[in-house]
Design a protein around this motif. Structure first.
Motif, PDB file in Angstrom:
ATOM      1  N   LEU A   1       0.902  -1.270  -0.071  1.00 10.86           N
ATOM      2  CA  LEU A   1      -0.088   0.056   0.035  1.00 10.86           C
ATOM      3  C   LEU A   1       1.108   1.329  -0.029  1.00 10.86           C
ATOM      4  N   LYS A   2       0.391   2.421  -0.427  1.00 11.58           N
ATOM      5  CA  LYS A   2       0.870   3.619  -0.490  1.00 11.58           C
ATOM      6  C   LYS A   2       0.616   4.354   0.959  1.00 11.58           C
ATOM      7  N   VAL A   3       1.738   5.075   1.432  1.00 10.02           N
ATOM      8  CA  VAL A   3       1.604   5.913   2.439  1.00 10.02           C
ATOM      9  C   VAL A   3       2.406   7.345   2.299  1.00 10.02           C
ATOM     10  N   SER A   4       2.080   8.497   2.837  1.00 12.12           N
ATOM     11  CA  SER A   4       2.883   9.562   2.665  1.00 12.12           C
ATOM     12  C   SER A   4       1.961  10.689   3.278  1.00 12.12           C
ATOM     13  N   HIS A   5       2.510  11.866   3.401  1.00 12.39           N
ATOM     14  CA  HIS A   5       1.950  13.083   3.715  1.00 12.39           C
ATOM     15  C   HIS A   5       1.372  13.567   2.358  1.00 12.39           C
ATOM     16  N   PHE A   6       0.286  14.579   2.543  1.00 12.23           N
ATOM     17  CA  PHE A   6      -0.545  14.924   1.580  1.00 12.23           C
ATOM     18  C   PHE A   6       0.277  15.434   0.400  1.00 12.23           C
ATOM     19  N   ASP A   7       1.400  16.061   0.421  1.00 15.59           N
ATOM     20  CA  ASP A   7       2.190  16.486  -0.552  1.00 15.59           C
ATOM     21  C   ASP A   7       3.017  15.520  -1.092  1.00 15.59           C
ATOM     22  N   GLY A   8       2.849  14.139  -0.621  1.00 20.79           N
ATOM     23  CA  GLY A   8       3.863  13.065  -1.140  1.00 20.79           C
ATOM     24  C   GLY A   8       5.091  12.939  -0.543  1.00 20.79           C
ATOM     25  N   SER A   9       5.389  13.761   0.342  1.00 24.99           N
ATOM     26  CA  SER A   9       6.602  13.456   1.197  1.00 24.99           C
ATOM     27  C   SER A   9       6.769  12.108   1.896  1.00 24.99           C
ATOM     28  N   GLU A  10       7.868  11.524   2.222  1.00 23.83           N
ATOM     29  CA  GLU A  10       7.825  10.426   3.101  1.00 23.83           C
ATOM     30  C   GLU A  10       7.281  10.547   4.626  1.00 23.83           C
ATOM     31  N   LEU A  11       6.448   9.560   4.868  1.00 24.78           N
ATOM     32  CA  LEU A  11       5.688   9.659   6.317  1.00 24.78           C
ATOM     33  C   LEU A  11       6.701   8.777   7.371  1.00 24.78           C
ATOM     34  N   HIS A  12       7.205   9.398   8.533  1.00 25.53           N
ATOM     35  CA  HIS A  12       7.866   8.657   9.592  1.00 25.53           C
ATOM     36  C   HIS A  12       6.829   8.526  10.401  1.00 25.53           C
ATOM     37  N   TYR A  13       7.200   7.273  11.099  1.00 28.23           N
ATOM     38  CA  TYR A  13       6.293   6.731  12.292  1.00 28.23           C
ATOM     39  C   TYR A  13       6.156   7.518  13.285  1.00 28.23           C
ATOM     40  N   LEU A  14       7.176   8.746  13.583  1.00 27.28           N
ATOM     41  CA  LEU A  14       6.822   9.521  14.667  1.00 27.28           C
ATOM     42  C   LEU A  14       6.201  10.765  14.211  1.00 27.28           C
ATOM     43  N   ASP A  15       6.111  10.921  12.952  1.00 26.46           N
ATOM     44  CA  ASP A  15       5.328  12.352  12.454  1.00 26.46           C
ATOM     45  C   ASP A  15       3.973  12.520  13.123  1.00 26.46           C
ATOM     46  N   CYS A  16       3.536  13.706  12.961  1.00 26.09           N
ATOM     47  CA  CYS A  16       2.329  14.211  13.246  1.00 26.09           C
ATOM     48  C   CYS A  16       1.569  15.009  12.007  1.00 26.09           C
ATOM     49  N   GLY A  17       0.259  15.110  12.270  1.00 27.09           N
ATOM     50  CA  GLY A  17      -0.174  15.849  10.978  1.00 27.09           C
ATOM     51  C   GLY A  17      -1.055  15.116   9.848  1.00 27.09           C
ATOM     52  N   ASP A  18      -0.857  15.337   8.847  1.00 28.69           N
ATOM     53  CA  ASP A  18      -1.628  14.831   7.624  1.00 28.69           C
ATOM     54  C   ASP A  18      -1.049  13.868   7.031  1.00 28.69           C
ATOM     55  N   TRP A  19      -1.966  12.579   6.780  1.00 26.82           N
ATOM     56  CA  TRP A  19      -1.165  11.604   6.082  1.00 26.82           C
ATOM     57  C   TRP A  19      -2.517  10.774   5.244  1.00 26.82           C
ATOM     58  N   VAL A  20      -1.816   9.814   4.398  1.00 20.79           N
ATOM     59  CA  VAL A  20      -2.849   9.224   3.639  1.00 20.79           C
ATOM     60  C   VAL A  20      -2.397   7.612   3.420  1.00 20.79           C
ATOM     61  N   LEU A  21      -3.236   6.786   3.836  1.00 13.89           N
ATOM     62  CA  LEU A  21      -3.070   5.292   3.416  1.00 13.89           C
ATOM     63  C   LEU A  21      -3.929   4.965   2.184  1.00 13.89           C
ATOM     64  N   SER A  22      -3.145   4.458   1.047  1.00 20.47           N
ATOM     65  CA  SER A  22      -3.798   4.458  -0.290  1.00 20.47           C
ATOM     66  C   SER A  22      -3.741   3.152  -0.881  1.00 20.47           C
ATOM     67  N   ASN A  23      -4.654   2.614  -1.688  1.00 18.85           N
ATOM     68  CA  ASN A  23      -4.489   1.451  -2.605  1.00 18.85           C
ATOM     69  C   ASN A  23      -3.567   2.193  -3.630  1.00 18.85           C
ATOM     70  N   LYS A  24      -2.582   1.246  -4.182  1.00 14.11           N
ATOM     71  CA  LYS A  24      -1.881   1.873  -5.361  1.00 14.11           C
ATOM     72  C   LYS A  24      -2.532   2.290  -6.519  1.00 14.11           C
ATOM     73  N   GLY A  25      -3.765   1.810  -6.729  1.00  9.01           N
ATOM     74  CA  GLY A  25      -4.436   2.182  -7.932  1.00  9.01           C
ATOM     75  C   GLY A  25      -5.282   3.685  -7.818  1.00  9.01           C
ATOM     76  N   ALA A  26      -5.450   4.057  -6.610  1.00  6.36           N
ATOM     77  CA  ALA A  26      -5.927   5.476  -6.462  1.00  6.36           C
ATOM     78  C   ALA A  26      -4.949   6.417  -6.078  1.00  6.36           C
ATOM     79  N   TYR A  27      -3.686   6.127  -5.537  1.00  2.98           N
ATOM     80  CA  TYR A  27      -2.673   7.113  -4.964  1.00  2.98           C
ATOM     81  C   TYR A  27      -2.452   8.251  -5.824  1.00  2.98           C
ATOM     82  N   SER A  28      -1.663   8.168  -6.826  1.00  2.33           N
ATOM     83  CA  SER A  28      -1.445   9.205  -7.828  1.00  2.33           C
ATOM     84  C   SER A  28      -2.750  10.274  -8.034  1.00  2.33           C
ATOM     85  N   GLU A  29      -3.648   9.857  -8.368  1.00  7.54           N
ATOM     86  CA  GLU A  29      -4.813  10.716  -8.415  1.00  7.54           C
ATOM     87  C   GLU A  29      -5.331  11.485  -7.186  1.00  7.54           C
ATOM     88  N   LEU A  30      -5.286  10.522  -6.303  1.00  7.55           N
ATOM     89  CA  LEU A  30      -5.625  11.101  -4.840  1.00  7.55           C
ATOM     90  C   LEU A  30      -4.680  12.342  -4.468  1.00  7.55           C
TER      91      LEU A  30
END
Length: 260
Positions: free
Chosen positions: A222-251
Motif C-alpha cells: 500500500l502507499k503511505v505519505s503526507h498529503f504533499d507526497g513526502s515520506e511519512l515517518h512513524y513519529l510524524d504528526c499531522g496529515d497522512w494518507v494510506l492508499s491503494n496503489k490504483g488510487a494513490y496518484s490521482e488522490l
C-alpha cells in the motif's frame, strides 16, 4: 534485536487479556474527560488499557521506549533502538457513543524500522497484524495485497468535519466513487487493508494513529505519505494518507490542494 515471533506471541497474549476488560466496561459507568474540546474524549478505560500495556512492556523489556497517546509525558529520545507506539482506544468517541467501531493500535519498531503492527477490532474480535517480511494477517489467516482500485471506483474515508468547505473536498467527492468515514482511523485503515476502501486520509494524526499502519503498508504494497507526497515517518504528526496503489496518484493530485 528481539525475537519477533516471541514478541508477537506476547502481544497477542496481552491483547487477549485486556480485551475482555474493555468489553465488560461497556456495561459500567465510564469516567469521561475532555481534552482539546468537548468532542475530544478520553475515558478511564483508555488510561487503564495504556497503563496495562506500559506495565507489560516494562516488565518484559525494561529498556524499551514507549510512546502512548494518553501519556504525553512519555517523550521519545534520540536512542530509538526499541520503540513501542500505543493507542489504547482508537475511536474513543465511538467507544462512548456507539460501543462499536473502535480498536486498539500497537506497533513495535527497532532502529526506526517497523517490525510489528496490530489493529484489534474489539467488538468484532478481529485481530489484524503485520510482521516484517512475513506479511499481514487477519486472525492468523494471511492477507493478500488488495487489488488495485482506481479513484473513480473506490470509496474514500475522510473526516468530513475537517474537509467541509474546502474546494479539494468537493473534488474528492466528485472524482472518487463516494466518501465514507467511521470516525476511527484504525477501523478506516482496516478497510483499506482488506480492499474495501481505496484510501483513508486524515489531516490530524499523531504517531499512535499511523505507526501500526506503516507496517501493514510495507507488507501489502500500500502507499503511505503526507498529503504533499513526502515520506511519512512513524513519529510524524499531522496529515497522512494510506492508499491503494490504483488510487494513490490521482488522490495526491487532489490532496495537494488541502491548504487552499
Amino acid at each position: 534485536m528481539e525475537d519477533l515471533q516471541k514478541v508477537h506471541s506476547q502481544i497477542v497474549a496481552w491483547l487477549n487479556e485486556i480485551v475482555p476488560m474493555i468489553k465488560r466496561s461497556l456495561s459500567e459507568d465510564l469516567a469521561i474527560e475532555t481534552k482539546l474540546n468537548h468532542k475530544d474524549l478520553v475515558t478511564d478505560i483508555d488510561k487503564k488499557v495504556q497503563d496495562f500495556f506500559i506495565q507489560k512492556i516494562t516488565e518484559a523489556y525494561p529498556t524499551h521506549l514507549i510512546v502512548g497517546e494518553e501519556s504525553p509525558e512519555l517523550k521519545i529520545s534520540d536512542d530509538r533502538e526499541h520503540v513501542w507506539i500505543i493507542d489504547p482506544i482508537d475511536g474513543t468517541a465511538n467507544f462512548v457513543k456507539q460501543q462499536d467501531h473502535f480498536c486498539i493500535l500497537v506497533a513495535y519498531y527497532e532502529g526506526d524500522v517497523g517490525k510489528l503492527g496490530y489493529i484489534f477490532d474489539v467488538m468484532n474480535d478481529d485481530l489484524y497484524y503485520a510482521i516484517e517480511n512475513k506479511g499481514a494477517f487477519l486472525n492468523d489467516q494471511k492477507l493478500l495485497p488488495p487489488e488495485e482500485i482506481p479513484l473513480r471506483e473506490g470509496l474514500i474515508s475522510a473526516d468530513v468535519r475537517e474537509w467541509y468547505g474546502k474546494e479539494c473536498f468537493g473534488r474528492l467527492a466528485e472524482e472518487s466513487f463516494d466518501i465514507r468515514y467511521f470516525g476511527c482511523g484504525g477501523i478506516d485503515s482496516i478497510h483499506v487493508i482488506n480492499g474495501k476502501f481505496a484510501a483513508f486520509v486524515t489531516s490530524k494524526a499523531g504517531p499512535w494513529d499511523l505507526a501500526a499502519q506503516l507496517v501493514f503498508a510495507k507488507e501489502l504494497g500500500l502507499k503511505v505519505s503526507h498529503f504533499d507526497g513526502s515520506e511519512l515517518h512513524y513519529l510524524d504528526c499531522g496529515d497522512w494518507v494510506l492508499s491503494n496503489k490504483g488510487a494513490y496518484s490521482e488522490l495526491l493530485n487532489i490532496l495537494k490542494g488541502w491548504n487552499c
